[in-house]
Design a protein around this motif. Structure first.
Motif, PDB file in Angstrom:
ATOM      1  N   LEU A   1     -37.151   5.988   9.418  1.00 53.86           N
ATOM      2  CA  LEU A   1     -38.159   4.782   9.149  1.00 53.86           C
ATOM      3  C   LEU A   1     -38.460   4.858  10.986  1.00 53.86           C
ATOM      4  N   THR A   2     -39.351   3.853  11.111  1.00 53.23           N
ATOM      5  CA  THR A   2     -39.449   3.750  12.362  1.00 53.23           C
ATOM      6  C   THR A   2     -40.417   1.742  11.976  1.00 53.23           C
ATOM      7  N   SER A   3     -39.377   1.089  12.598  1.00 49.80           N
ATOM      8  CA  SER A   3     -40.036  -0.650  12.734  1.00 49.80           C
ATOM      9  C   SER A   3     -41.263  -0.293  13.784  1.00 49.80           C
ATOM     10  N   PHE A   4     -42.035  -1.339  13.340  1.00 53.53           N
ATOM     11  CA  PHE A   4     -43.092  -1.473  14.397  1.00 53.53           C
ATOM     12  C   PHE A   4     -42.227  -2.120  16.351  1.00 53.53           C
ATOM     13  N   ASP A   5     -41.151  -2.963  16.016  1.00 52.09           N
ATOM     14  CA  ASP A   5     -40.274  -2.473  17.647  1.00 52.09           C
ATOM     15  C   ASP A   5     -39.841  -1.276  18.340  1.00 52.09           C
ATOM     16  N   GLY A   6     -40.144   0.172  17.479  1.00 53.23           N
ATOM     17  CA  GLY A   6     -39.547   1.301  17.383  1.00 53.23           C
ATOM     18  C   GLY A   6     -38.049   1.188  17.077  1.00 53.23           C
ATOM     19  N   THR A   7     -37.605   0.212  16.502  1.00 54.73           N
ATOM     20  CA  THR A   7     -36.088   0.679  15.881  1.00 54.73           C
ATOM     21  C   THR A   7     -36.543   1.133  14.954  1.00 54.73           C
TER      22      THR A   7
ATOM     23  N   ILE B   1     -31.615   1.417  18.328  1.00 52.82           N
ATOM     24  CA  ILE B   1     -32.254   0.737  18.707  1.00 52.82           C
ATOM     25  C   ILE B   1     -32.810   0.296  20.301  1.00 52.82           C
ATOM     26  N   PRO B   2     -34.403   0.484  20.718  1.00 54.81           N
ATOM     27  CA  PRO B   2     -34.602   0.790  22.011  1.00 54.81           C
ATOM     28  C   PRO B   2     -34.702  -0.639  22.703  1.00 54.81           C
ATOM     29  N   GLU B   3     -34.403  -0.356  23.943  1.00 54.42           N
ATOM     30  CA  GLU B   3     -34.540  -1.171  25.381  1.00 54.42           C
ATOM     31  C   GLU B   3     -35.557  -0.856  26.261  1.00 54.42           C
TER      32      GLU B   3
END
Length: 148
Positions: free
Chosen positions: A72-78, A96-98
């Motif tokens: 799964l990929t979240s809206f924030d790129g997680t 968790i991308p930064e």
């Protein structure tokens, strides 16, 4: 015949198992590099190793990744991967991308006693500790998923 898994072995263990099966000691550095620097998923990708030896390795050893039933990929790129091991136990691995880097959260146990609401693994009872191979495979799954 069950194939011998190479993922998660220390470099010394990898050398021992390769030599025990008739491969030259120097193959250790090649196989290690192909597994961890290049992310090879099949022996046939290891172009610095002869095709005959690639086939022999494939007959004896396994470098298979675990099953990933959910990615799964979240809206924030997680990114979240549900990783399923051969014994059918599952863990969650999360990237968790930064802005200029990211954090990779890998599980060290199947289940957990902490019950954190944000973590799927924390919703399951503690079943077992993961092996080195289980942990390394989570990193490889994430690398594959992120195109690293």
């Amino acid at each position: 015949m069950n194939k011998i898994p190479l993922i998660g072995l220390s470099r010394d263990e990898l050398q021992t198992v390769l030599v025990e099966h008739g491969f030259e000691k120097f193959r250790t550095k090649q196989v290690w590099s192909w597994l961890y620097a290049h992310g090879a998923r099949e022996f046939s990708e290891m172009s610095s190793i002869s095709k005959d030896q690639q086939r022999r390795m494939d007959d004896i050893f396994s470098i298979a990744r675990p099953n990933v039933p959910t990615d799964l990929t979240s809206f924030d790129g997680t990114r979240k991967w549900l990783v399923e091991f051969d014994d059918k136990n599952k863990v969650e691995t999360v990237f968790i991308p930064e802005e200029d880097r990211g954090a990779l959260c890998v599980s060290s146990q199947v289940g957990c006693t902490l019950s954190c609401s944000f973590c799927h693994t924390g919703t399951m009872p503690l079943v077992r500790n993961l092996t080195a191979a289980d942990i390394v495979n989570q990193v490889l799954v994430a690398r594959d998923g992120l195109g690293e």
